[in-house]
Design a protein around this motif. Structure first.
Motif, mmCIF file in Angstrom:
data_model
loop_
_atom_site.group_PDB
_atom_site.id
_atom_site.type_symbol
_atom_site.label_atom_id
_atom_site.label_comp_id
_atom_site.label_asym_id
_atom_site.label_seq_id
_atom_site.Cartn_x
_atom_site.Cartn_y
_atom_site.Cartn_z
ATOM 1 N N GLU A 254 0.855 -1.175 0.000
ATOM 2 C CA GLU A 254 0.000 0.000 0.000
ATOM 3 C C GLU A 254 0.895 1.231 0.000
ATOM 4 N N ALA A 255 0.517 2.246 -0.747
ATOM 5 C CA ALA A 255 1.316 3.478 -0.812
ATOM 6 C C ALA A 255 0.389 4.679 -0.853
ATOM 7 N N TYR A 256 0.678 5.659 -0.029
ATOM 8 C CA TYR A 256 -0.154 6.857 0.066
ATOM 9 C C TYR A 256 0.726 8.100 -0.039
ATOM 10 N N THR A 257 0.282 9.036 -0.862
ATOM 11 C CA THR A 257 0.922 10.347 -0.945
ATOM 12 C C THR A 257 -0.086 11.382 -0.467
ATOM 13 N N TYR A 258 0.346 12.262 0.432
ATOM 14 C CA TYR A 258 -0.561 13.193 1.099
ATOM 15 C C TYR A 258 -0.453 14.580 0.461
ATOM 16 N N PRO A 259 -1.528 15.035 -0.194
ATOM 17 C CA PRO A 259 -1.492 16.295 -0.951
ATOM 18 C C PRO A 259 -1.098 17.496 -0.082
ATOM 19 N N GLY A 260 -0.256 18.322 -0.654
ATOM 20 C CA GLY A 260 0.114 19.576 -0.007
ATOM 21 C C GLY A 260 1.061 19.453 1.157
ATOM 22 N N THR A 261 1.587 18.253 1.414
ATOM 23 C CA THR A 261 2.442 18.065 2.588
ATOM 24 C C THR A 261 3.919 18.195 2.248
ATOM 25 N N GLN A 262 4.686 18.503 3.299
ATOM 26 C CA GLN A 262 6.134 18.593 3.214
ATOM 27 C C GLN A 262 6.750 17.305 3.768
ATOM 28 N N HIS A 263 7.989 17.026 3.357
ATOM 29 C CA HIS A 263 8.772 15.969 4.010
ATOM 30 C C HIS A 263 8.760 16.230 5.516
ATOM 31 N N GLY A 264 8.487 15.195 6.300
ATOM 32 C CA GLY A 264 8.434 15.365 7.750
ATOM 33 C C GLY A 264 7.071 15.769 8.268
ATOM 34 N N PHE A 265 6.020 15.565 7.473
ATOM 35 C CA PHE A 265 4.705 16.067 7.863
ATOM 36 C C PHE A 265 4.167 15.427 9.141
ATOM 37 N N ASN A 266 4.721 14.283 9.545
ATOM 38 C CA ASN A 266 4.250 13.649 10.784
ATOM 39 C C ASN A 266 4.855 14.268 12.039
ATOM 40 N N ASN A 267 5.922 15.013 11.879
ATOM 41 C CA ASN A 267 6.654 15.548 13.037
ATOM 42 C C ASN A 267 5.980 16.817 13.548
ATOM 43 N N ASP A 268 5.284 16.698 14.668
ATOM 44 C CA ASP A 268 4.496 17.822 15.180
ATOM 45 C C ASP A 268 5.302 18.841 15.960
ATOM 46 N N THR A 269 6.630 18.795 15.836
ATOM 47 C CA THR A 269 7.466 19.795 16.498
ATOM 48 C C THR A 269 8.037 20.811 15.514
ATOM 49 N N THR A 270 7.678 20.718 14.234
ATOM 50 C CA THR A 270 8.202 21.638 13.226
ATOM 51 C C THR A 270 7.058 22.163 12.361
ATOM 52 N N PRO A 271 7.294 23.251 11.611
ATOM 53 C CA PRO A 271 6.239 23.807 10.761
ATOM 54 C C PRO A 271 5.888 22.926 9.568
ATOM 55 N N ARG A 272 6.647 21.872 9.325
ATOM 56 C CA ARG A 272 6.312 20.942 8.252
ATOM 57 C C ARG A 272 5.133 20.050 8.633
ATOM 58 N N TYR A 273 4.795 20.054 9.895
ATOM 59 C CA TYR A 273 3.707 19.212 10.407
ATOM 60 C C TYR A 273 2.383 19.551 9.743
ATOM 61 N N ASP A 274 1.674 18.511 9.335
ATOM 62 C CA ASP A 274 0.325 18.656 8.789
ATOM 63 C C ASP A 274 -0.591 17.769 9.630
ATOM 64 N N ALA A 275 -1.394 18.389 10.486
ATOM 65 C CA ALA A 275 -2.182 17.642 11.465
ATOM 66 C C ALA A 275 -3.140 16.656 10.803
ATOM 67 N N GLU A 276 -3.804 17.099 9.744
ATOM 68 C CA GLU A 276 -4.782 16.230 9.084
ATOM 69 C C GLU A 276 -4.105 15.030 8.433
ATOM 70 N N ALA A 277 -3.020 15.286 7.704
ATOM 71 C CA ALA A 277 -2.312 14.194 7.033
ATOM 72 C C ALA A 277 -1.672 13.253 8.044
ATOM 73 N N ALA A 278 -1.104 13.820 9.105
ATOM 74 C CA ALA A 278 -0.461 12.989 10.122
ATOM 75 C C ALA A 278 -1.470 12.074 10.792
ATOM 76 N N ALA A 279 -2.644 12.602 11.100
ATOM 77 C CA ALA A 279 -3.681 11.791 11.753
ATOM 78 C C ALA A 279 -4.153 10.673 10.824
ATOM 79 N N LEU A 280 -4.320 10.997 9.545
ATOM 80 C CA LEU A 280 -4.759 9.989 8.583
ATOM 81 C C LEU A 280 -3.700 8.904 8.419
ATOM 82 N N ALA A 281 -2.447 9.315 8.288
ATOM 83 C CA ALA A 281 -1.358 8.341 8.121
ATOM 84 C C ALA A 281 -1.211 7.475 9.362
ATOM 85 N N TRP A 282 -1.327 8.084 10.531
ATOM 86 C CA TRP A 282 -1.159 7.319 11.769
ATOM 87 C C TRP A 282 -2.311 6.329 11.950
#
Length: 294
Positions: A254-282
């Motif tokens: 399975e492979a998912y690409t998250y629209p509009g996200t930056q590398h590191g979008f799961n890391n909630d300690t930096t501005p690259r964080y995308d809450a919606e994408a991170a929650a979906l991926a997690w």
């Protein structure tokens, strides 16, 4: 972020510069020099740099005392560093559970990755997050210092250390022997490699990591779930060839690409964080663990 800057107002070029810097393709001096291009409209080089750096005080999702037992434990990595250590965390009072190895980024076992390990444990697993910097004294307290330290180790030795961690967890009395792995950036690349080199693994879930060779794709036997950021040209450039090799070998993944996200979008300690994408991926990650580890 520490300075309160809205991530949506940060130019894409600043993200690109930080990505090149934090992955070793640009020196610290060049990073700051190139930020001058974006220091306009009241923005300064120092404020732009500060807004890109992780702020661990702002994002600890799972506290240590939330029904979890956590400690640093030693294990052996005969083909790697020899003696190694990792963050071992599990639900308090639990019976044996499946295990998950959590592989850090290219800067050692920082507070964010420890937090991810606690999230895994809170979901009902024994989580083990090794520190590749342990032979050099451990995570030094800042990501910049951690990146410099990690450069002193070879990728081959670190891969051996994480593979040994999976074996350690597989044989630990607290686990059922069903072991998965997940990792981020450098850790995503390591997770991809573990998937082709440790066919006994229950599953592997890499986040925006590099790719094994196309020859190795044909050997994959482990259920695989890839998470990728849309705005991540350096990593994504290698995906078409690896995908084609997986498809040619008839592999299921399975492979998912998250629209509009930056590398590191799961890391909630930096501005690259995308809450919606991170929650979906997690959520997808935990569903995958449940499907293949329980």
């Amino acid at each position: 972020m520490a300075d309160g800057m809205d991530p949506k107002k940060i130019p894409q070029g600043v993200f690109d510069l930080y990505d090149a810097y934090c992955h070793g393709r640009m020196s610290r001096r060049a990073f700051f020099a190139n930020l001058k291009t974006y220091a306009v409209g009241g923005l300064t080089v120092s404020s732009l740099a500060a807004c890109m750096m992780p702020d661990y005080s702002q994002a600890q999702t799972v506290e240590d005392e939330e029904g979890l037992v956590a400690d640093m434990v030693l294990y052996q990595s005969p083909r790697g560093a020899g003696e190694m250590a990792g963050y071992f965390v599990r639900p308090a009072g639990s019976d044996v559970l499946p295990g998950v190895v959590v592989v850090h980024e290219n800067r050692g076992l920082n507070p964010h990755i420890k937090d991810v390990a606690r999230r895994v444990a809170l979901a009902g697993y024994v989580a083990f997050a090794p520190d590749a910097l342990y032979p050099l004294g451990g995570y030094p307290g800042t990501d910049d210092e951690g990146r410099e330290l990690q450069k002193q180790r070879t990728s081959e030795d670190m891969l051996a250390d994480f593979m040994a961690a999976a074996e350690f967890l597989r044989n630990h009395e607290a686990t059922t022997g069903k072991i998965g792995c997940t990792g981020f950036c450098f850790g995503g690349a390591i997770t991809n490699l573990m998937a082709v080199k440790q066919p006994w693994l229950g599953c592997a879930v890499p986040y925006y990591g590099g790719w094994p060779s196309v020859e190795e794709a044909a050997t994959l036997q482990v259920p695989l779930m890839e998470h990728m950021a849309e705005t991540d040209g350096w990593v994504n450039a290698g995906w078409p060839a690896y995908k084609a090799a997986l498809d040619a070998a008839g592999k299921t993944y399975e492979a998912y690409t998250y629209p509009g996200t930056q590398h590191g979008f799961n890391n909630d300690t930096t501005p690259r964080y995308d809450a919606e994408a991170a929650a979906l991926a997690w959520g997808r990650t935990l569903d995958f663990f449940k499907r293949y580890l329980t």
